[in-house]
Design a protein around this motif. Structure first.
Motif, PDB file in Angstrom:
ATOM      1  N   LYS A  79       8.839  -2.272 -25.413  1.00 11.05           N
ATOM      2  CA  LYS A  79       9.286  -3.524 -25.753  1.00 11.05           C
ATOM      3  C   LYS A  79       9.952  -4.146 -24.723  1.00 11.05           C
ATOM      4  N   GLN A  80      10.839  -3.298 -24.089  1.00 12.71           N
ATOM      5  CA  GLN A  80      11.747  -3.751 -23.056  1.00 12.71           C
ATOM      6  C   GLN A  80      10.715  -4.044 -21.960  1.00 12.71           C
ATOM      7  N   VAL A  81       9.783  -3.288 -21.662  1.00 14.17           N
ATOM      8  CA  VAL A  81       9.083  -3.433 -20.375  1.00 14.17           C
ATOM      9  C   VAL A  81       8.222  -5.086 -20.581  1.00 14.17           C
ATOM     10  N   TYR A  82       7.795  -5.122 -21.693  1.00 13.78           N
ATOM     11  CA  TYR A  82       7.250  -6.340 -22.262  1.00 13.78           C
ATOM     12  C   TYR A  82       8.194  -7.416 -22.259  1.00 13.78           C
ATOM     13  N   ARG A  83       9.332  -7.308 -22.724  1.00 14.77           N
ATOM     14  CA  ARG A  83      10.242  -8.724 -22.636  1.00 14.77           C
ATOM     15  C   ARG A  83      10.589  -8.864 -20.920  1.00 14.77           C
ATOM     16  N   ASP A  84      10.981  -7.664 -20.249  1.00 13.24           N
ATOM     17  CA  ASP A  84      11.012  -7.802 -18.739  1.00 13.24           C
ATOM     18  C   ASP A  84      10.016  -8.583 -18.017  1.00 13.24           C
ATOM     19  N   HIS A  85       8.705  -8.168 -18.604  1.00 18.55           N
ATOM     20  CA  HIS A  85       7.543  -8.758 -17.844  1.00 18.55           C
ATOM     21  C   HIS A  85       7.523 -10.463 -18.121  1.00 18.55           C
ATOM     22  N   ILE A  86       7.958 -10.807 -19.373  1.00 15.06           N
ATOM     23  CA  ILE A  86       7.969 -12.083 -19.576  1.00 15.06           C
ATOM     24  C   ILE A  86       8.926 -12.906 -18.836  1.00 15.06           C
ATOM     25  N   ASP A  87      10.120 -12.146 -18.850  1.00 14.17           N
ATOM     26  CA  ASP A  87      11.382 -12.977 -18.110  1.00 14.17           C
ATOM     27  C   ASP A  87      10.927 -12.877 -16.658  1.00 14.17           C
ATOM     28  N   LYS A  88      10.200 -11.980 -15.977  1.00 16.48           N
ATOM     29  CA  LYS A  88      10.021 -12.120 -14.695  1.00 16.48           C
ATOM     30  C   LYS A  88       9.016 -13.268 -14.483  1.00 16.48           C
ATOM     31  N   VAL A  89       7.945 -13.364 -15.043  1.00 19.64           N
ATOM     32  CA  VAL A  89       6.965 -14.562 -14.886  1.00 19.64           C
ATOM     33  C   VAL A  89       7.657 -15.891 -15.168  1.00 19.64           C
ATOM     34  N   LYS A  90       8.497 -16.088 -16.268  1.00 14.78           N
ATOM     35  CA  LYS A  90       9.295 -17.280 -16.273  1.00 14.78           C
ATOM     36  C   LYS A  90      10.099 -17.541 -15.188  1.00 14.78           C
ATOM     37  N   ASN A  91      10.727 -16.682 -14.432  1.00 10.59           N
ATOM     38  CA  ASN A  91      11.645 -16.802 -13.482  1.00 10.59           C
ATOM     39  C   ASN A  91      11.144 -17.094 -12.193  1.00 10.59           C
ATOM     40  N   THR A  92       9.851 -16.666 -11.960  1.00 12.87           N
ATOM     41  CA  THR A  92       9.126 -16.878 -10.663  1.00 12.87           C
ATOM     42  C   THR A  92       8.158 -17.885 -10.481  1.00 12.87           C
ATOM     43  N   ILE A  93       7.352 -18.373 -11.306  1.00  6.58           N
ATOM     44  CA  ILE A  93       6.491 -19.285 -11.461  1.00  6.58           C
ATOM     45  C   ILE A  93       7.187 -20.618 -11.722  1.00  6.58           C
ATOM     46  N   PRO A  94       6.882 -21.642 -10.911  1.00  7.86           N
ATOM     47  CA  PRO A  94       7.590 -23.001 -11.105  1.00  7.86           C
ATOM     48  C   PRO A  94       6.980 -23.480 -12.542  1.00  7.86           C
ATOM     49  N   PRO A  95       8.087 -24.226 -12.955  1.00  8.01           N
ATOM     50  CA  PRO A  95       7.608 -24.509 -14.492  1.00  8.01           C
ATOM     51  C   PRO A  95       6.546 -25.351 -14.686  1.00  8.01           C
ATOM     52  N   GLN A  96       6.389 -26.357 -13.659  1.00 10.54           N
ATOM     53  CA  GLN A  96       5.033 -27.080 -13.680  1.00 10.54           C
ATOM     54  C   GLN A  96       3.808 -26.492 -13.760  1.00 10.54           C
TER      55      GLN A  96
END
Length: 235
Positions: A151-168
């Motif tokens: 579950k932590q791998v899953y959450r970390d993955h989500i956070d990394k995508v959110k912090n990497t890809i420009p919001p638009q």
């Protein structure tokens, strides 16, 4: 044809439903794990990428406008770097529900084939090796059966995508939201047809039961044939 959409969500977050939705919207075809068995060299290509070797993504994904699910979601960053203008869709769901679903479906399905079947069927063995390398070892470090870790791998993955890809360029999306946010993000009209809802947990469990039944029957058949051969040789 270039890649227009990168699906960054893990399997069991509605990825097959999203595949059907994207293809219905005209982003055809969309690469999903189910594409792997039908494409020669596909498993080898993903293994090459997993080993850190270069891969000609344009050639490898020729004919596809989008990707979703594993194995592609494990390479969302590489795909984003190769296709910086592509839009990214991050499918999500509650971590506890995601883990429970994965544990009951894709984990047993990816381990349903016995060693003798893998030894006899080379293409199946290659796909199994790719799944183990990319998902269970590469993504979860061989610790998927440890719930807190997975579950932590899953959450970390989500956070990394959110912090990497420009919001638009990023849509964080639950398939239960239906057409509206997806179509607004992609700039396409909302279809009059219902949003596709496929590959729920129960349907996948049924497929697992069918595969196990077939394997049992095949094993019995092979065992009977071997016994008959031994009887003939001994006569």
């Amino acid at each position: 044809m270039t890649l227009n959409i990168i699906g960054a969500g893990f399997g069991r977050t509605g990825t097959l439903s999203l595949k059907h939705a994207l293809e219905q919207l005209g982003f055809d075809r969309c690469y999903h794990m189910m594409e792997v068995p039908g494409h020669d060299g596909s498993a080898e290509g993903w293994l090459r990428a997993a080993s850190g070797k270069s891969l000609d993504w344009d050639t490898f994904l020729q004919g596809f406008q989008a990707t979703v699910d594993w194995p592609a979601c494990a390479f969302w960053l590489e795909l984003h770097q190769q296709y910086p203008d592509a839009k990214v869709i991050l499918t999500v769901r509650n971590a506890d529900k995601w883990y429970a679903s994965a544990l009951e479906t894709i984990w047993p399905f990816s381990h349903v084939f016995p060693r003798w079947a893998l030894a006899l069927i080379k293409p199946l063995r290659r796909i199994q090796n790719m799944i183990d390398t990319v998902i269970w070892q590469g993504t979860f470090g061989g610790r998927f059966l440890e719930p807190a870790h997975a579950k932590q791998v899953y959450r970390d993955h989500i956070d990394k995508v959110k912090n990497t890809i420009p919001p638009q360029q990023l849509l964080v999306y639950e398939v239960a939201q239906g057409w509206e946010p997806l179509c607004a993000f992609l700039g396409v009209p909302v279809p009059a047809t219902p949003f596709p809802n496929v590959n729920d947990a129960e349907s996948m469990k049924r497929r697992i039961r069918v595969v196990r039944t077939v394997i049992t029957a095949l094993y019995a058949l092979l065992g009977g044939a071997a016994a008959a051969l031994l009887y003939t040789l001994a006569s």
